[in-house]
Design a protein around this motif. Structure first.
Motif, PDB file in Angstrom:
ATOM      1  N   ILE A  14       6.094   5.555  -1.928  1.00  0.00           N
ATOM      2  CA  ILE A  14       6.661   4.988  -0.841  1.00  0.00           C
ATOM      3  C   ILE A  14       5.426   3.650  -0.539  1.00  0.00           C
ATOM      4  CG2 ILE A  14       7.417   5.090   1.606  1.00  0.00           C
ATOM      5  CD1 ILE A  14       7.532   7.889   1.236  1.00  0.00           C
ATOM      6  N   ARG A  15       5.918   2.411  -0.767  1.00  0.00           N
ATOM      7  CA  ARG A  15       5.219   1.547  -0.714  1.00  0.00           C
ATOM      8  C   ARG A  15       5.462   0.660   0.565  1.00  0.00           C
ATOM      9  NH1 ARG A  15       0.810   2.082  -4.793  1.00  0.00           N
ATOM     10  NH2 ARG A  15       0.603  -0.118  -4.242  1.00  0.00           N
ATOM     11  N   SER A  16       4.340   0.054   1.037  1.00  0.00           N
ATOM     12  CA  SER A  16       4.731  -0.755   2.457  1.00  0.00           C
ATOM     13  C   SER A  16       3.930  -1.850   2.623  1.00  0.00           C
ATOM     14  CB  SER A  16       4.085   0.150   3.661  1.00  0.00           C
ATOM     15  OG  SER A  16       4.302  -0.628   4.841  1.00  0.00           O
ATOM     16  N   LYS A  17       4.363  -3.113   2.886  1.00  0.00           N
ATOM     17  CA  LYS A  17       3.821  -4.319   2.940  1.00  0.00           C
ATOM     18  C   LYS A  17       4.344  -4.986   4.171  1.00  0.00           C
ATOM     19  CE  LYS A  17       2.209  -8.359   0.355  1.00  0.00           C
ATOM     20  NZ  LYS A  17       1.905  -9.061  -0.725  1.00  0.00           N
ATOM     21  N   LYS A  18       3.516  -5.426   5.275  1.00  0.00           N
ATOM     22  CA  LYS A  18       3.933  -6.331   6.187  1.00  0.00           C
ATOM     23  C   LYS A  18       3.894  -7.894   5.952  1.00  0.00           C
ATOM     24  CE  LYS A  18       3.594  -5.091  10.375  1.00  0.00           C
ATOM     25  NZ  LYS A  18       3.251  -4.686  11.769  1.00  0.00           N
ATOM     26  N   ILE A  19       4.890  -8.525   5.783  1.00  0.00           N
ATOM     27  CA  ILE A  19       4.756  -9.874   5.661  1.00  0.00           C
ATOM     28  C   ILE A  19       5.348 -10.734   6.625  1.00  0.00           C
ATOM     29  CG2 ILE A  19       5.707 -11.893   3.992  1.00  0.00           C
ATOM     30  CD1 ILE A  19       6.171  -9.655   1.879  1.00  0.00           C
ATOM     31  N   ALA A  20       4.436 -11.730   7.245  1.00  0.00           N
ATOM     32  CA  ALA A  20       4.962 -12.489   8.536  1.00  0.00           C
ATOM     33  C   ALA A  20       5.512 -11.649   9.540  1.00  0.00           C
ATOM     34  CB  ALA A  20       6.131 -13.537   8.111  1.00  0.00           C
ATOM     35  N   GLY A  21       5.052 -10.338   9.771  1.00  0.00           N
ATOM     36  CA  GLY A  21       5.382  -9.590  10.885  1.00  0.00           C
ATOM     37  C   GLY A  21       6.581  -8.596  10.692  1.00  0.00           C
ATOM     38  N   LYS A  22       6.988  -8.594   9.651  1.00  0.00           N
ATOM     39  CA  LYS A  22       8.122  -7.715   9.171  1.00  0.00           C
ATOM     40  C   LYS A  22       7.721  -6.731   8.002  1.00  0.00           C
ATOM     41  CE  LYS A  22      11.919  -8.022  10.134  1.00  0.00           C
ATOM     42  NZ  LYS A  22      12.309  -7.280  11.415  1.00  0.00           N
ATOM     43  N   VAL A  23       8.017  -5.522   8.363  1.00  0.00           N
ATOM     44  CA  VAL A  23       7.448  -4.248   7.382  1.00  0.00           C
ATOM     45  C   VAL A  23       8.459  -4.265   6.286  1.00  0.00           C
ATOM     46  CG1 VAL A  23       7.250  -2.020   7.100  1.00  0.00           C
ATOM     47  CG2 VAL A  23       6.550  -3.150   9.273  1.00  0.00           C
TER      48      VAL A  23
ATOM     49  N   THR B 104       0.839  -1.384   0.214  1.00  0.00           N
ATOM     50  CA  THR B 104       0.052   0.011   0.028  1.00  0.00           C
ATOM     51  C   THR B 104       0.940   1.386   0.011  1.00  0.00           C
ATOM     52  OG1 THR B 104      -0.111   0.068   2.450  1.00  0.00           O
ATOM     53  CG2 THR B 104      -1.809  -1.170   1.187  1.00  0.00           C
ATOM     54  N   SER B 105       0.260   2.291  -0.474  1.00  0.00           N
ATOM     55  CA  SER B 105       0.911   3.658  -0.579  1.00  0.00           C
ATOM     56  C   SER B 105       0.861   4.389   0.799  1.00  0.00           C
ATOM     57  CB  SER B 105       0.565   4.397  -1.736  1.00  0.00           C
ATOM     58  OG  SER B 105       1.197   5.771  -1.673  1.00  0.00           O
ATOM     59  N   LEU B 106       2.043   4.905   1.158  1.00  0.00           N
ATOM     60  CA  LEU B 106       2.220   5.537   2.511  1.00  0.00           C
ATOM     61  C   LEU B 106       1.877   7.270   2.108  1.00  0.00           C
ATOM     62  CD1 LEU B 106       4.974   4.027   4.408  1.00  0.00           C
ATOM     63  CD2 LEU B 106       2.500   3.490   4.564  1.00  0.00           C
ATOM     64  N   ASP B 107       1.891   7.769   0.917  1.00  0.00           N
ATOM     65  CA  ASP B 107       1.783   8.873   0.479  1.00  0.00           C
ATOM     66  C   ASP B 107       1.174   9.048  -1.004  1.00  0.00           C
ATOM     67  OD1 ASP B 107       2.513  11.563  -0.502  1.00  0.00           O
ATOM     68  OD2 ASP B 107       3.485  11.893   1.671  1.00  0.00           O
ATOM     69  N   PRO B 108       0.273   9.688  -1.240  1.00  0.00           N
ATOM     70  CA  PRO B 108      -0.396   9.819  -2.427  1.00  0.00           C
ATOM     71  C   PRO B 108       0.410  10.652  -3.603  1.00  0.00           C
ATOM     72  CG  PRO B 108      -1.513  11.298  -1.016  1.00  0.00           C
ATOM     73  CD  PRO B 108      -0.649  10.428  -0.118  1.00  0.00           C
TER      74      PRO B 108
ATOM     75  N   GLU C 241      12.247  14.357  -0.045  1.00  0.00           N
ATOM     76  CA  GLU C 241      10.869  13.951   0.840  1.00  0.00           C
ATOM     77  C   GLU C 241      10.698  12.418   0.886  1.00  0.00           C
ATOM     78  OE1 GLU C 241       9.821  15.902  -3.526  1.00  0.00           O
ATOM     79  OE2 GLU C 241      11.500  15.753  -2.013  1.00  0.00           O
ATOM     80  N   VAL C 242      11.118  11.615   0.029  1.00  0.00           N
ATOM     81  CA  VAL C 242      10.795  10.475   0.193  1.00  0.00           C
ATOM     82  C   VAL C 242      11.387   9.620   1.115  1.00  0.00           C
ATOM     83  CG1 VAL C 242      11.222   8.055  -0.982  1.00  0.00           C
ATOM     84  CG2 VAL C 242      10.078   9.809  -2.390  1.00  0.00           C
ATOM     85  N   ILE C 243      12.898  10.085   1.229  1.00  0.00           N
ATOM     86  CA  ILE C 243      13.676   9.297   2.334  1.00  0.00           C
ATOM     87  C   ILE C 243      13.502   9.905   3.743  1.00  0.00           C
ATOM     88  CG2 ILE C 243      16.113   9.241   3.169  1.00  0.00           C
ATOM     89  CD1 ILE C 243      16.883  10.430   0.323  1.00  0.00           C
ATOM     90  N   THR C 244      12.987  11.323   3.794  1.00  0.00           N
ATOM     91  CA  THR C 244      12.591  11.960   4.877  1.00  0.00           C
ATOM     92  C   THR C 244      11.041  11.194   5.405  1.00  0.00           C
ATOM     93  OG1 THR C 244      13.689  13.889   4.404  1.00  0.00           O
ATOM     94  CG2 THR C 244      11.800  14.175   6.189  1.00  0.00           C
ATOM     95  N   LYS C 245      10.278  11.206   4.579  1.00  0.00           N
ATOM     96  CA  LYS C 245       8.891  10.533   5.217  1.00  0.00           C
ATOM     97  C   LYS C 245       9.075   9.216   5.314  1.00  0.00           C
ATOM     98  CE  LYS C 245       4.298  10.104   4.630  1.00  0.00           C
ATOM     99  NZ  LYS C 245       3.181  10.968   5.108  1.00  0.00           N
ATOM    100  N   THR C 246       9.957   8.315   4.883  1.00  0.00           N
ATOM    101  CA  THR C 246      10.223   7.081   5.340  1.00  0.00           C
ATOM    102  C   THR C 246      10.794   6.850   6.663  1.00  0.00           C
ATOM    103  OG1 THR C 246      10.624   6.288   3.025  1.00  0.00           O
ATOM    104  CG2 THR C 246      11.557   4.878   4.696  1.00  0.00           C
TER     105      THR C 246
END
Length: 287
Positions: A128-137, A120-124, A159-164
């Protein structure tokens, strides 16, 4: 957790020159004449078969599934990877998946084909895409951009680095196509490297990842944590290429623990076998 990391698959697909535009014509001819034989179908089948038999918790693909980002190439890549595309899979695009401007918008071909496995996207407004797999981000960045010239540079906006680093509050794995570090024997040309990787590393120090997984340069390595980049940097490119004197190709299984453990697999005599990982200290390369 066991992470299986593959990259730079460059799946072969025969295309009509009439279906290509601009630099894609040159890129496709270069692929057909110079690189196609390096990615034989038998190796690709062997990789899919080997991965299907291995135990892992997450499968990470760090880009370059295609050669010139043609629509037919994306569907071809999806069909080949079909046995491996599950809820354990996380992938990002490489520069060849953004080779043409028509592959980026308004309906990006990579996202159109692989959105189910991109998190999923963390910012429109930022990639920056995020996915949790087996408890790990897992966090994915897109360091690629389509430009008319035949170059392969990367760039990650500040801004991508800072947001992350500001928004992730638990240990995470960072996935991006371009390297942040290269061995001295594999220094990239001005037209191939990430343009601001020193800035990326400096900003990541505020909240460093447990691992940085990438591809782009077609030879395997593991850079151990150092003073400048206090996290391992792992290259599993190219996982579908024949090795030669200049390229040590294959993929890794990384067991995240204390310490982190690495296993490396290479293609030999029609199958993938386990061999020794290639380790470097940070001082043996350049940022």
């Amino acid at each position: 957790m066991k992470i299986l990391h593959i990259s730079d698959l460059h799946f072969p697909k025969k295309l009509s020159l009439f279906s290509l535009r601009g630099k894609a014509i040159v890129g496709y001819l270069s692929y057909r004449l110079r690189r196609k034989s390096k990615h034989p179908l038998v190796l690709i089948s062997a990789m899919v078969e080997a991965i299907s038999k291995l135990e892992y918790d997450a499968l990470v693909i760090s880009g370059d599934l295609t050669n010139v980002s043609h629509p037919g190439e994306f569907e071809n890549a999806k069909e080949i990877l079909k046995p491996l595309l599950t809820d354990k899979t996380f992938l990002i695009p490489g520069n060849h998946d953004r080779y043409q401007k028509r592959a980026i918008g308004p309906n990006p071909l990579f996202e159109k084909t692989f959105s189910e496995w991109m998190g999923t996207s963390l910012d429109p407004n930022l990639y920056i895409r995020s996915k949790k797999i087996a408890g790990k981000v897992f966090i994915g960045w897109d360091s690629n951009f389509a430009i008319p010239r035949i170059t392969a540079n990367g760039y990650v906006a500040p801004e991508v680095i800072t947001k992350t680093v500001q928004s992730i509050e638990e240990p995470y794995i960072l996935v991006c196509h371009h390297p942040l570090w290269n061995p001295k024997s594999e220094i990239e040309s001005r037209g191939h490297r990430m343009l601001n990787r020193a800035e990326v590393i400096d900003k990541l120090k505020a909240n460093p990842p447990q691992l940085y997984l990438h591809g782009h340069t077609h030879t395997n390595w593991v850079k151990l944590p150092g003073v400048r980049a206090p996290f391992p940097i792992v290259n599993s490119a190219s996982s579908t290429r024949l090795s030669d004197r200049s390229h040590e190709c294959g993929f890794h299984i990384i067991e995240v623990g204390k310490p982190i453990q690495y296993r490396r697999f290479i293609y030999s005599e029609d199958q993938f076998i386990e061999t020794n990982p290639i380790f470097y200290e940070e001082s043996e390369g350049v940022i």
